[in-house]
Design a protein around this motif. Structure first.
Motif, PDB file in Angstrom:
ATOM      1  N   GLU A 161       0.775  -1.007   0.247  1.00  0.00           N
ATOM      2  CA  GLU A 161       0.104   0.041  -0.200  1.00  0.00           C
ATOM      3  C   GLU A 161       0.507   1.227  -0.008  1.00  0.00           C
ATOM      4  O   GLU A 161       1.608   1.106   1.055  1.00  0.00           O
ATOM      5  N   GLU A 162       0.886   2.237  -0.809  1.00  0.00           N
ATOM      6  CA  GLU A 162       0.918   3.516  -0.781  1.00  0.00           C
ATOM      7  C   GLU A 162       1.332   4.179   0.402  1.00  0.00           C
ATOM      8  O   GLU A 162      -0.613   4.422   0.476  1.00  0.00           O
ATOM      9  N   THR A 163       2.298   5.345   1.155  1.00  0.00           N
ATOM     10  CA  THR A 163       1.989   5.773   1.569  1.00  0.00           C
ATOM     11  C   THR A 163       1.672   7.100   1.627  1.00  0.00           C
ATOM     12  O   THR A 163       1.982   7.826   0.697  1.00  0.00           O
ATOM     13  N   LYS A 164       0.594   8.031   2.089  1.00  0.00           N
ATOM     14  CA  LYS A 164       0.377   8.819   1.286  1.00  0.00           C
ATOM     15  C   LYS A 164       1.184   9.996   1.923  1.00  0.00           C
ATOM     16  O   LYS A 164       1.808  10.242   3.357  1.00  0.00           O
ATOM     17  N   SER A 165       2.054  10.523   1.014  1.00  0.00           N
ATOM     18  CA  SER A 165       2.488  11.599   0.663  1.00  0.00           C
ATOM     19  C   SER A 165       2.485  12.906   2.163  1.00  0.00           C
ATOM     20  O   SER A 165       1.013  13.434   2.488  1.00  0.00           O
ATOM     21  N   VAL A 166       3.298  13.679   1.907  1.00  0.00           N
ATOM     22  CA  VAL A 166       3.293  14.795   2.983  1.00  0.00           C
ATOM     23  C   VAL A 166       1.547  16.035   2.008  1.00  0.00           C
ATOM     24  O   VAL A 166       1.297  16.581   2.923  1.00  0.00           O
ATOM     25  N   GLU A 167       1.880  16.450   0.613  1.00  0.00           N
ATOM     26  CA  GLU A 167       1.178  16.851   0.029  1.00  0.00           C
ATOM     27  C   GLU A 167      -0.003  16.176  -0.001  1.00  0.00           C
ATOM     28  O   GLU A 167      -0.764  17.409  -0.087  1.00  0.00           O
ATOM     29  N   GLU A 168      -0.196  14.989  -0.273  1.00  0.00           N
ATOM     30  CA  GLU A 168      -1.074  14.554  -0.446  1.00  0.00           C
ATOM     31  C   GLU A 168      -2.710  14.952   1.474  1.00  0.00           C
ATOM     32  O   GLU A 168      -3.439  14.533   0.847  1.00  0.00           O
ATOM     33  N   PHE A 169      -1.640  15.056   2.363  1.00  0.00           N
ATOM     34  CA  PHE A 169      -2.368  15.002   3.360  1.00  0.00           C
ATOM     35  C   PHE A 169      -2.933  16.375   3.756  1.00  0.00           C
ATOM     36  O   PHE A 169      -3.841  17.017   3.740  1.00  0.00           O
ATOM     37  N   ILE A 170      -1.948  17.511   3.448  1.00  0.00           N
ATOM     38  CA  ILE A 170      -2.293  18.619   3.236  1.00  0.00           C
ATOM     39  C   ILE A 170      -3.511  18.879   2.374  1.00  0.00           C
ATOM     40  O   ILE A 170      -4.549  20.035   2.453  1.00  0.00           O
ATOM     41  N   GLU A 199       6.754  25.211 -14.357  1.00  0.00           N
ATOM     42  CA  GLU A 199       7.805  27.224 -13.938  1.00  0.00           C
ATOM     43  C   GLU A 199       6.912  27.500 -15.312  1.00  0.00           C
ATOM     44  O   GLU A 199       6.885  28.688 -15.055  1.00  0.00           O
ATOM     45  N   THR A 200       6.227  26.489 -16.130  1.00  0.00           N
ATOM     46  CA  THR A 200       4.761  27.628 -16.929  1.00  0.00           C
ATOM     47  C   THR A 200       3.858  28.717 -16.493  1.00  0.00           C
ATOM     48  O   THR A 200       3.901  29.537 -16.375  1.00  0.00           O
ATOM     49  N   TYR A 201       3.502  27.528 -15.281  1.00  0.00           N
ATOM     50  CA  TYR A 201       2.483  28.547 -14.239  1.00  0.00           C
ATOM     51  C   TYR A 201       3.080  29.211 -13.703  1.00  0.00           C
ATOM     52  O   TYR A 201       2.027  29.978 -12.723  1.00  0.00           O
ATOM     53  N   ASN A 202       4.326  29.038 -13.186  1.00  0.00           N
ATOM     54  CA  ASN A 202       4.787  30.266 -12.125  1.00  0.00           C
ATOM     55  C   ASN A 202       4.482  29.481 -10.781  1.00  0.00           C
ATOM     56  O   ASN A 202       4.011  30.308  -9.519  1.00  0.00           O
ATOM     57  N   VAL A 203       4.453  28.608 -10.246  1.00  0.00           N
ATOM     58  CA  VAL A 203       4.356  27.979  -9.187  1.00  0.00           C
ATOM     59  C   VAL A 203       5.217  27.244  -8.783  1.00  0.00           C
ATOM     60  O   VAL A 203       5.585  26.113  -9.571  1.00  0.00           O
ATOM     61  N   ASN A 204       4.837  25.965  -7.930  1.00  0.00           N
ATOM     62  CA  ASN A 204       5.447  25.309  -7.231  1.00  0.00           C
ATOM     63  C   ASN A 204       5.599  23.758  -7.045  1.00  0.00           C
ATOM     64  O   ASN A 204       4.380  23.854  -6.943  1.00  0.00           O
ATOM     65  N   VAL A 205       6.080  22.347  -7.430  1.00  0.00           N
ATOM     66  CA  VAL A 205       5.570  21.140  -8.109  1.00  0.00           C
ATOM     67  C   VAL A 205       4.800  20.950  -6.434  1.00  0.00           C
ATOM     68  O   VAL A 205       4.010  20.354  -6.690  1.00  0.00           O
ATOM     69  N   THR A 206       5.460  21.821  -5.023  1.00  0.00           N
ATOM     70  CA  THR A 206       4.740  21.047  -4.204  1.00  0.00           C
ATOM     71  C   THR A 206       3.174  21.384  -4.280  1.00  0.00           C
ATOM     72  O   THR A 206       2.349  20.722  -3.370  1.00  0.00           O
ATOM     73  N   SER A 207       3.161  22.783  -4.491  1.00  0.00           N
ATOM     74  CA  SER A 207       1.699  23.223  -4.597  1.00  0.00           C
ATOM     75  C   SER A 207       0.947  21.978  -5.606  1.00  0.00           C
ATOM     76  O   SER A 207       0.138  21.906  -4.792  1.00  0.00           O
ATOM     77  N   ILE A 208       1.686  22.205  -6.773  1.00  0.00           N
ATOM     78  CA  ILE A 208       0.309  21.156  -7.684  1.00  0.00           C
ATOM     79  C   ILE A 208       0.095  19.735  -6.718  1.00  0.00           C
ATOM     80  O   ILE A 208      -0.876  19.422  -6.939  1.00  0.00           O
ATOM     81  N   LYS A 209       1.585  18.981  -6.316  1.00  0.00           N
ATOM     82  CA  LYS A 209       0.803  18.116  -5.534  1.00  0.00           C
ATOM     83  C   LYS A 209      -0.367  17.377  -4.383  1.00  0.00           C
ATOM     84  O   LYS A 209      -0.932  17.390  -4.266  1.00  0.00           O
ATOM     85  N   GLN A 210      -0.205  19.398  -3.505  1.00  0.00           N
ATOM     86  CA  GLN A 210      -1.460  20.007  -2.714  1.00  0.00           C
ATOM     87  C   GLN A 210      -2.267  20.010  -3.194  1.00  0.00           C
ATOM     88  O   GLN A 210      -3.455  19.340  -2.683  1.00  0.00           O
ATOM     89  N   TRP A 211      -2.559  20.819  -4.326  1.00  0.00           N
ATOM     90  CA  TRP A 211      -4.693  20.437  -5.394  1.00  0.00           C
ATOM     91  C   TRP A 211      -4.892  19.383  -5.667  1.00  0.00           C
ATOM     92  O   TRP A 211      -5.575  19.928  -5.362  1.00  0.00           O
ATOM     93  N   ASN A 212      -3.723  18.667  -6.210  1.00  0.00           N
ATOM     94  CA  ASN A 212      -4.337  17.663  -6.960  1.00  0.00           C
ATOM     95  C   ASN A 212      -4.592  16.285  -5.764  1.00  0.00           C
ATOM     96  O   ASN A 212      -4.136  15.085  -6.360  1.00  0.00           O
ATOM     97  N   LYS A 213      -3.748  16.501  -4.549  1.00  0.00           N
ATOM     98  CA  LYS A 213      -3.718  14.683  -3.714  1.00  0.00           C
ATOM     99  C   LYS A 213      -2.786  13.793  -4.371  1.00  0.00           C
ATOM    100  O   LYS A 213      -3.178  13.063  -4.088  1.00  0.00           O
ATOM    101  N   LEU A 214      -1.863  14.584  -4.514  1.00  0.00           N
ATOM    102  CA  LEU A 214      -0.778  13.561  -4.911  1.00  0.00           C
ATOM    103  C   LEU A 214       0.293  12.859  -4.682  1.00  0.00           C
ATOM    104  O   LEU A 214       0.763  14.086  -3.732  1.00  0.00           O
ATOM    105  N   ASN A 215       0.278  11.976  -4.138  1.00  0.00           N
ATOM    106  CA  ASN A 215       1.481  10.850  -3.458  1.00  0.00           C
ATOM    107  C   ASN A 215       2.621  10.962  -4.486  1.00  0.00           C
ATOM    108  O   ASN A 215       3.795  10.271  -4.134  1.00  0.00           O
ATOM    109  N   THR A 216       3.010  11.241  -5.243  1.00  0.00           N
ATOM    110  CA  THR A 216       3.900  11.143  -6.712  1.00  0.00           C
ATOM    111  C   THR A 216       4.260  11.407  -7.582  1.00  0.00           C
ATOM    112  O   THR A 216       3.095  13.157  -7.734  1.00  0.00           O
ATOM    113  N   GLU A 217       5.444  12.272  -7.928  1.00  0.00           N
ATOM    114  CA  GLU A 217       5.734  13.300  -8.912  1.00  0.00           C
ATOM    115  C   GLU A 217       5.012  12.456 -10.770  1.00  0.00           C
ATOM    116  O   GLU A 217       5.505  13.315 -11.409  1.00  0.00           O
TER     117      GLU A 217
END
Length: 253
Positions: free
Chosen positions: A42-51, A222-240
């Motif tokens: 089972e995949e562990t929930k990432s910090v970003e997914e939790f946030i 880079e295209t949208y001038n945001v952080n990778v960690t933010s994209i992961k948080q907004w979309n509840k991702l546990n991987t890149e």
């Protein structure tokens, strides 16, 4: 006799090598024909997914109650080990380590206490048990807004209107909310690392994009001038890892 001894030794070595070779070949053959299913991990929930699972509720509650959503999210992440601790995970859902009972429901668990000098001891304590993360967030807000029974203004030092930045709020929580003498430093690190101050502001725009062939989170960030960690948080991702055709939400503040 010496010749016979050498001959016997040579034969023993020869047959030993042959035996080892046959064993290796058998093992390779058995492994190549192993049709067993791979064990599921089972995949562990990432910090970003939790946030991402609490961020919008925290943003709304904080804006309505003169609080910092960044501090709220950082506390929940730290106190619950991003939802992975026994207290912070289901069925307890206690994100802030609040003791006592919630609607007459509680759970007893071991906890570490700091004596104020950096010395930690383990004690058993009764903690509130919540039906959901949302109830835990709302109860946390009530605690900060209403204070303690013997001091209703105990947490007013964390209010936005009484501080210059979130760092003033985390400093006030150190020694008052938590006995950990390094509590504010831990919270500040989380806030900076995961860009949590974004939740202290309202969302101006939200765009849904579709991942193109060859896209990566770094390229999209880079295209949208945001952080990778933010994209992961907004979309509840546990991987890149992302796939072509996948839809992602991009927030602007």
């Amino acid at each position: 006799m010496k010749l016979l001894a050498k001959l016997l030794t040579g034969m023993i070595v020869f047959f030993a090598i042959i035996g080892i070779g046959i064993y290796v070949l058998v093992q390779q053959f058995e492994n190549s024909n192993d049709d067993s299913e791979p064990e599921y991990v089972e995949e562990t929930k990432s910090v970003e997914e939790f946030i991402g699972s609490i961020s919008e509720t925290a943003r709304t509650l904080a804006a309505e109650n003169d609080l910092y959503a960044s501090v709220m999210i950082a506390q929940a992440t730290l106190e619950s080990q991003y939802g992975q601790s026994g207290l912070g995970s289901s069925p307890n859902n206690n994100l802030f380590g609040i003791k006592g009972k919630y609607k007459n429901d509680s759970v007893k668990l071991a906890t570490s206490e700091d004596d104020g000098k950096g010395n930690m001891t383990t004690v058993m304590a009764e903690f509130r048990k919540y039906p959901s993360y949302e109830e835990s967030l709302k109860d946390y807000v009530r605690l900060l807004r209403n204070g303690l029974s013997w001091n209703k203004k105990f947490y007013t030092g964390v209010f936005k209107s009484n501080t210059k930045s979130y760092k003033d709020a985390t400093k006030h929580l150190t020694g008052s909310y938590a006995t950990d003498s390094k509590y504010n430093k831990k919270l500040n690190k989380l806030i900076a690392e995961y860009d949590l101050t974004q939740y202290d502001k309202p969302v101006k725009n939200k765009t849904t994009i579709k991942v193109a062939d060859g896209d990566s989170l770094n390229h999209i960030a880079e295209t949208y001038n945001v952080n990778v960690t933010s994209i992961k948080q907004w979309n509840k991702l546990n991987t890149e890892n992302i796939e072509p055709g996948q839809q992602l939400e991009i927030f602007q503040y």
